[in-house]
Design an enzyme around this catalytic site. Structure first.
Site, PDB file in Angstrom:
ATOM      1  N   TYR A   1     -14.306 -12.963   0.178  1.00  0.00           N
ATOM      2  CA  TYR A   1     -15.014 -11.716  -0.174  1.00  0.00           C
ATOM      3  C   TYR A   1     -16.292 -12.001  -0.962  1.00  0.00           C
ATOM      4  CZ  TYR A   1     -11.405  -8.412   1.340  1.00  0.00           C
ATOM      5  OH  TYR A   1     -10.551  -7.661   2.103  1.00  0.00           O
TER       6      TYR A   1
ATOM      7  N   ARG B   1      -7.506  11.015  -6.295  1.00  0.00           N
ATOM      8  CA  ARG B   1      -8.666  10.137  -6.175  1.00  0.00           C
ATOM      9  C   ARG B   1      -9.942  10.916  -5.863  1.00  0.00           C
ATOM     10  NH1 ARG B   1     -10.856   6.970  -6.218  1.00  0.00           N
ATOM     11  NH2 ARG B   1     -11.244   5.866  -4.304  1.00  0.00           N
TER      12      ARG B   1
ATOM     13  N   ARG C   1      -3.777   6.384   0.652  1.00  0.00           N
ATOM     14  CA  ARG C   1      -4.376   7.626   1.166  1.00  0.00           C
ATOM     15  C   ARG C   1      -3.487   8.394   2.140  1.00  0.00           C
ATOM     16  NH1 ARG C   1     -10.024   5.586   3.108  1.00  0.00           N
ATOM     17  NH2 ARG C   1      -8.776   3.687   3.207  1.00  0.00           N
TER      18      ARG C   1
ATOM     19  N   ASP D   1      -6.667  -3.477  -7.577  1.00  0.00           N
ATOM     20  CA  ASP D   1      -7.212  -4.101  -6.372  1.00  0.00           C
ATOM     21  C   ASP D   1      -7.413  -5.582  -6.635  1.00  0.00           C
ATOM     22  OD1 ASP D   1      -8.307  -3.188  -3.617  1.00  0.00           O
ATOM     23  OD2 ASP D   1      -9.674  -4.734  -4.324  1.00  0.00           O
TER      24      ASP D   1
ATOM     25  N   ARG E   1       0.819  -1.223   0.000  1.00  0.00           N
ATOM     26  CA  ARG E   1       0.000   0.000   0.000  1.00  0.00           C
ATOM     27  C   ARG E   1       0.849   1.268   0.000  1.00  0.00           C
ATOM     28  NH1 ARG E   1      -5.643  -1.064   1.536  1.00  0.00           N
ATOM     29  NH2 ARG E   1      -5.990  -2.886   0.269  1.00  0.00           N
TER      30      ARG E   1
HETATM   31  C1  LIG Z   1      -1.983  -4.202  -3.662  1.00  0.00           C
HETATM   32  C2  LIG Z   1      -3.233  -3.377  -3.499  1.00  0.00           C
HETATM   33  C3  LIG Z   1      -4.465  -3.874  -3.002  1.00  0.00           C
HETATM   34  N1  LIG Z   1      -5.365  -2.837  -2.996  1.00  0.00           N
HETATM   35  C4  LIG Z   1      -4.748  -1.697  -3.436  1.00  0.00           C
HETATM   36  C5  LIG Z   1      -3.431  -2.018  -3.805  1.00  0.00           C
HETATM   37  C6  LIG Z   1      -2.577  -0.979  -4.496  1.00  0.00           C
HETATM   38  C7  LIG Z   1      -1.181  -0.920  -4.599  1.00  0.00           C
HETATM   39  C8  LIG Z   1      -0.365  -0.611  -3.373  1.00  0.00           C
HETATM   40  O1  LIG Z   1      -0.235  -1.507  -2.508  1.00  0.00           O
HETATM   41  O2  LIG Z   1       0.259   0.464  -3.328  1.00  0.00           O
HETATM   42  C9  LIG Z   1      -5.361  -0.370  -3.584  1.00  0.00           C
HETATM   43  C10 LIG Z   1      -6.470  -0.029  -2.685  1.00  0.00           C
HETATM   44  N2  LIG Z   1      -7.596  -0.762  -2.463  1.00  0.00           N
HETATM   45  C11 LIG Z   1      -8.437  -0.070  -1.604  1.00  0.00           C
HETATM   46  C12 LIG Z   1      -7.832   1.153  -1.276  1.00  0.00           C
HETATM   47  C13 LIG Z   1      -8.434   2.230  -0.377  1.00  0.00           C
HETATM   48  C14 LIG Z   1      -9.562   2.930  -1.020  1.00  0.00           C
HETATM   49  C15 LIG Z   1      -9.276   4.256  -1.685  1.00  0.00           C
HETATM   50  O3  LIG Z   1      -8.167   4.725  -1.780  1.00  0.00           O
HETATM   51  O4  LIG Z   1     -10.240   4.867  -2.161  1.00  0.00           O
HETATM   52  C16 LIG Z   1      -6.601   1.196  -1.954  1.00  0.00           C
HETATM   53  C17 LIG Z   1      -5.596   2.303  -1.946  1.00  0.00           C
HETATM   54  C18 LIG Z   1      -9.762  -0.539  -1.182  1.00  0.00           C
HETATM   55  C19 LIG Z   1      -9.791  -1.857  -0.514  1.00  0.00           C
HETATM   56  N3  LIG Z   1      -9.563  -3.057  -1.133  1.00  0.00           N
HETATM   57  C20 LIG Z   1      -9.614  -4.069  -0.213  1.00  0.00           C
HETATM   58  C21 LIG Z   1      -9.867  -3.500   1.063  1.00  0.00           C
HETATM   59  C22 LIG Z   1      -9.978  -4.237   2.393  1.00  0.00           C
HETATM   60  C23 LIG Z   1     -11.410  -4.490   2.720  1.00  0.00           C
HETATM   61  C24 LIG Z   1     -11.662  -5.287   3.980  1.00  0.00           C
HETATM   62  O5  LIG Z   1     -11.344  -6.485   4.020  1.00  0.00           O
HETATM   63  O6  LIG Z   1     -12.233  -4.697   4.913  1.00  0.00           O
HETATM   64  C25 LIG Z   1      -9.988  -2.102   0.884  1.00  0.00           C
HETATM   65  C26 LIG Z   1     -10.301  -1.052   1.924  1.00  0.00           C
HETATM   66  C27 LIG Z   1      -9.339  -5.472  -0.534  1.00  0.00           C
HETATM   67  C28 LIG Z   1      -7.901  -5.710  -0.785  1.00  0.00           C
HETATM   68  N4  LIG Z   1      -7.135  -5.123  -1.784  1.00  0.00           N
HETATM   69  C29 LIG Z   1      -5.856  -5.578  -1.735  1.00  0.00           C
HETATM   70  C30 LIG Z   1      -5.790  -6.535  -0.706  1.00  0.00           C
HETATM   71  C31 LIG Z   1      -4.563  -7.360  -0.401  1.00  0.00           C
HETATM   72  C32 LIG Z   1      -3.619  -6.642   0.478  1.00  0.00           C
HETATM   73  C33 LIG Z   1      -4.089  -6.500   1.900  1.00  0.00           C
HETATM   74  O7  LIG Z   1      -4.175  -7.530   2.589  1.00  0.00           O
HETATM   75  O8  LIG Z   1      -4.339  -5.355   2.308  1.00  0.00           O
HETATM   76  C34 LIG Z   1      -7.048  -6.607  -0.081  1.00  0.00           C
HETATM   77  C35 LIG Z   1      -7.449  -7.483   1.081  1.00  0.00           C
HETATM   78  C36 LIG Z   1      -4.714  -5.260  -2.625  1.00  0.00           C
END
Ligand SMILES: Cc1c2[nH]c(c1CCC(=O)O)Cc1[nH]c(c(CCC(=O)O)c1C)Cc1[nH]c(c(CCC(=O)O)c1C)Cc1[nH]c(c(CCC(=O)O)c1C)C2
Length: 368
Positions: A165, A51, A42, A87, A38
């Site tokens: 999910y 964004r 944000r 994602d 990540r």
């Molecule tokens: C690798 C990656 C992911 N998501 C994002 C990236 C971007 C690249 C980076 O890491 O910089 C952007 C990425 N994805 C998301 C965000 C935040 C939302 C936003 O910026 O608007 C970002 C920056 C949204 C997201 N997407 C997901 C969640 C978690 C939900 C939950 O279980 O409660 C969330 C909040 C699912 C998700 N998405 C991802 C995972 C695996 C990594 C981890 O364990 O964190 C998972 C579980 C993978």
């Protein structure tokens, strides 16, 4: 040649910093490479600005936006790798499920899978070029725009994490709906995991064809499974993915390092180190020295500073990093956090983390 190869020119700029790739393969390096899960996120004001007011998955579908968000952290910090902005939930979307990002709630499936007959709603044979071509185009564009500064990592969610999910309909604390399937419908669970595995293999191969130089598979929900369930419902699929991706790449004379990150699966460290991945990613609940002992030098390791250590003052971050480096050693090691950066973290402290890894590891390597 896939359709993807036809659309995308591949005369990429030469790679100038291959430290991350060498460490993944257990080769010597001048410093320990570092990146953060990540790292595009944000916590960066420029990320929030880019964004602002835009739908999350529409952003994921714009190669230009993904490229910009991927490059933002590299403009601030000397990371040794970048991960493509996307994602893990784009895969269930490609299989025909609706997924929306709901403000304040996170990713949401309006119609999650409830019973085994719901599997019929899913697209079994997914044309990844058609359904996920936007990710491939983002990767190719980023490989050009990154100008060979550092390697670009592609990624996918692992089958069990995506399955959870698709059944839970979003984030969950207990994952009890998805785990109910494992105990009540083991055959349907395996069918779904197999379907996901097939799509993920194609998806990862497409990412390499598009320009990804390493691949990470996220089994973020491994920890909710016990050792026996992990062995039955996660590990075989993780292994199958790496084996099939590697065999296919080998046929094409290609080879990219693969990283498996199974969060909270410390009970399976030995198995994970014998699963066809070059690198095992670790969360912060594992002690570096014991991780080394238990993986017996078979793989490179990645991780595992507690992300919350980034709330500490910079000098303390530097001390924690030094200890971590001493535990892992400087060879076959990629520094990272044990999970992603949180939105309220100070960008400056990420900088301190990166600098501490570079500084301490350079000194340690000089002394060898
Ligand atoms: C690798 C990656 C992911 N998501 C994002 C990236 C971007 C690249 C980076 O890491 O910089 C952007 C990425 N994805 C998301 C965000 C935040 C939302 C936003 O910026 O608007 C970002 C920056 C949204 C997201 N997407 C997901 C969640 C978690 C939900 C939950 O279980 O409660 C969330 C909040 C699912 C998700 N998405 C991802 C995972 C695996 C990594 C981890 O364990 O964190 C998972 C579980 C993978």
């Amino acid at each position: 040649m896939s359709k993807n190869d036809l659309i995308l020119p591949k005369d990429f700029p030469q790679l100038k910093n291959d430290t991350f790739l060498r460490a993944a393969r257990g080769e010597e390096t001048e410093h320990v490479p570092v990146w953060c899960m990540r790292q595009a996120g944000r916590y960066l004001p420029e990320f929030r600005e880019s964004r602002a007011g835009k739908d999350f998955f529409e952003t994921c579908q714009s190669p230009e936006a993904c490229c910009e968000l991927t490059l933002q952290p590299l403009r601030r910090f000397p990371f040794d790798a970048a991960i493509i902005f996307s994602d893990i939930l784009v895969v269930p979307q490609a299989m025909g499920m609706d997924v929306q990002m709901v403000a304040g709630k996170g990713p949401t499936f309006p119609e999650p899978l409830k019973e085994p007959e719901d599997l019929q709603r899913l697209q079994v044979k997914v044309d990844t070029d058609k359904e996920l071509g936007y990710v491939f185009r983002a990767i190719t564009l980023t490989r050009h725009k990154i100008e060979g500064k550092v390697p670009l990592i592609g990624f996918s969610g692992a089958p069990w994490t995506l399955m959870s999910y698709m059944i839970e309909g979003g984030g969950s604390n207990t994952h009890s709906k998805a785990k109910r399937w494992l105990y009540q419908h083991p055959e349907a669970s395996h069918m779904l995991l197999k379907m996901l595995t097939d799509v993920i293999v194609e998806y990862l191969l497409g990412q390499v064809a598009a320009g990804a130089q390493a691949l990470q598979v996220f089994e973020s929900h491994a920890g909710i499974l016990g050792p026996a369930e992990f062995k039955e419902f996660s590990l075989p699929y993780l292994r199958d993915i790496a084996r099939r991706v590697k065999d296919k790449l080998k046929e094409a004379g290609q080879d990219v390092p693969m990283i498996v990150f199974a969060k909270d699966a410390h009970y399976a460290l030995e198995e994970l180190s014998q699963s066809n991945y070059e690198v095992v990613g670790l969360d912060w609940t594992i002690d570096p020295l014991s991780a080394r002992e238990r993986t017996g030098g078979k793989v490179s390791l990645q991780g595992n500073m507690d992300p919350c250590a980034l709330y500490a003052p910079k000098e303390r971050i530097s001390d924690i990093v030094k200890k971590m480096l001493e535990g892992f050693g400087t060879r076959g090691y990629i520094a990272n956090l044990g999970h992603g950066v949180y939105p309220d973290m100070e960008p400056e402290n990420i900088g301190a983390f990166v600098e501490a890894v570079h500084q301490h590891s350079k000194q340690m390597i000089k002394q060898i």
